[in-house]
Motif scaffolding. Structure first.
Motif, mmCIF file in Angstrom:
data_model
loop_
_atom_site.group_PDB
_atom_site.id
_atom_site.type_symbol
_atom_site.label_atom_id
_atom_site.label_comp_id
_atom_site.label_asym_id
_atom_site.label_seq_id
_atom_site.Cartn_x
_atom_site.Cartn_y
_atom_site.Cartn_z
ATOM 1 N N HIS A 55 0.851 -1.087 -0.014
ATOM 2 C CA HIS A 55 0.022 0.063 0.080
ATOM 3 C C HIS A 55 0.879 1.230 0.044
ATOM 4 O O HIS A 55 1.503 1.461 1.078
ATOM 5 N N GLU A 58 1.483 4.121 2.688
ATOM 6 C CA GLU A 58 1.795 3.455 3.985
ATOM 7 C C GLU A 58 3.232 3.947 4.316
ATOM 8 O O GLU A 58 4.090 2.832 4.314
ATOM 9 N N GLU A 108 -2.422 -6.850 -0.854
ATOM 10 C CA GLU A 108 -2.692 -7.526 0.527
ATOM 11 C C GLU A 108 -3.736 -8.631 0.703
ATOM 12 O O GLU A 108 -3.279 -9.776 1.491
ATOM 13 N N HIS A 142 2.925 -2.792 6.986
ATOM 14 C CA HIS A 142 1.617 -2.080 6.717
ATOM 15 C C HIS A 142 1.428 -0.892 7.502
ATOM 16 O O HIS A 142 1.808 -0.864 8.736
ATOM 17 N N GLY A 143 0.289 -0.216 7.280
ATOM 18 C CA GLY A 143 -0.325 0.459 8.235
ATOM 19 C C GLY A 143 -0.387 2.133 7.939
ATOM 20 O O GLY A 143 0.627 2.661 7.487
HETATM 21 ZN ZN LIG Z 1 -1.432 -1.944 4.364
#
Ligand SMILES: [Zn+2]
Length: 328
Positions: A55, A58, A108, A142-143
């Motif tokens: 992503h 992120e 993901e 991630h995140g």
């Molecule tokens: Zn992610």
């Protein structure tokens, strides 16, 4: 797979620091290349693969993958560490939320993928069966995408093999996380699933740490990833420096329940990531643009808020957040 070295790189597979680009076998992936840094000690040993940027928003995870390249010394390590900082190459400079722009799929949730599938499917297959071949562990970081706020948590896959579970938990515990989430076995049966679930199907290990918010680069989040990865490398025996300090509770959760909006509208959250909630507790309200309440969201079970969507506008049927269920 094929590697192309930069000028200042060692030869691929030799002790030293390799810097270059990777191309995968599948014709679906032709035309794209991936930056790769692989640091290899003189003594053979474990192999750790680290990736970010499935992503592209992120960014703290991506920055951690860049900084980690300078934190391993070939003279003072055993085995190898291989780092790909940006997996979603078609998303570079496009800022897509959750998806690969070429096929609209969320990489993901596309593991294990397939070689002759779409771009995302072929990429997941290549990650598993070309790049990560022989790896002791993949760390898929991630995140903090543009519209989300995420607690510090780490996922690994629970299986019916107690040894795999113990290893997964041990590696996940290397991160200074608020929550350690063992995904229940139903995640392994999904046709497109998380990297830890797909790796576990073959008895292989992957963990997925998450942290961050709203596409922001923050030192706190970067160091969560950097220190966690270094602790994994110490635990595997790649490096021998002391483990870094753990301050968070690392509460064990054994289920992951997403909460979806029954109506489209403006979501006003009553909880924040990290909050403990009881079963049925109100998580927030959906209202229309006259301010009238359309629906209320409630916790499907007792647990902890792992993340929530921060942008008020959420369409009907889309996710608003997720609850981690505390292990008994
Ligand atoms: Zn992610």
């Amino acid at each position: 797979m094929e590697v192309i070295a930069l000028n200042n790189s060692c030869e691929y597979g030799q002790p030293g620091i390799f810097r270059g680009h990777l191309r995968f076998e599948s014709p679906r992936l032709a035309g794209y290349k991936w930056e790769i840094c692989e640091i290899r000690g003189k003594k053979p040993g474990p192999r750790l693969c680290i990736c970010a940027g499935i992503h592209p928003n992120e960014v703290s995870a991506i920055e951690a993958a860049v900084r980690l390249q300078r934190l391993f010394d070939p003279e003072n390590m055993e085995g190898s560490v291989s780092i790909i900082p940006l997996i979603n190459q078609p998303g570079l400079f496009q800022y897509p939320q959750y998806v690969c722009p070429l096929d609209g799929k969320n990489i993901e949730h596309t593991f294990p993928g397939k070689k002759d599938g779409t771009f995302s499917e072929a990429l997941c297959d290549a990650i598993m069966n070309e790049w990560c071949t022989g790896a002791d562990c993949l760390i898929d970081m991630h995140g903090g995408d543009l519209r989300e706020n995420v607690s510090k948590f780490v996922m690994y896959q629970h299986t019916d093999d107690p040894q795999h579970n113990a290893r997964g938990r041990q590696i996940a515990m290397c991160f200074d996380a608020e929550f350690v989430l063992a995904l229940p076995t139903r995640f392994m049966d999904k046709p497109g699933t998380y990297s830890p679930s797909a790796f576990a199907q073959n008895g292989r290990l992957a963990v997925l740490p998450e942290a961050g918010a709203n596409g922001l680069l923050t030192e706190d989040t970067i160091s969560f990833f950097v220190e966690g990865v270094l602790n994994v490398a110490r635990t595997l025996g790649i490096i021998t420096t002391p483990l870094s300090e753990i301050r968070n509770a690392r509460i064990h959760c054994d289920d992951y329940l997403w909460v979806y909006c029954p109506a489209g509208g403006d979501f006003h959250s009553a909880v924040e990531p990290g909050d403990r909630v009881t079963k049925g507790q109100r998580l927030g309200t959906i209202s229309d643009l006259f301010g009238e309440t359309l629906a209320e969201l409630s916790a499907p079970d007792a647990g902890f808020v792992l993340w929530r969507i921060t942008h008020p506008s959420i369409k009907e049927g889309s996710f608003a957040g997720a609850i981690g269920i505390e292990e008994n």
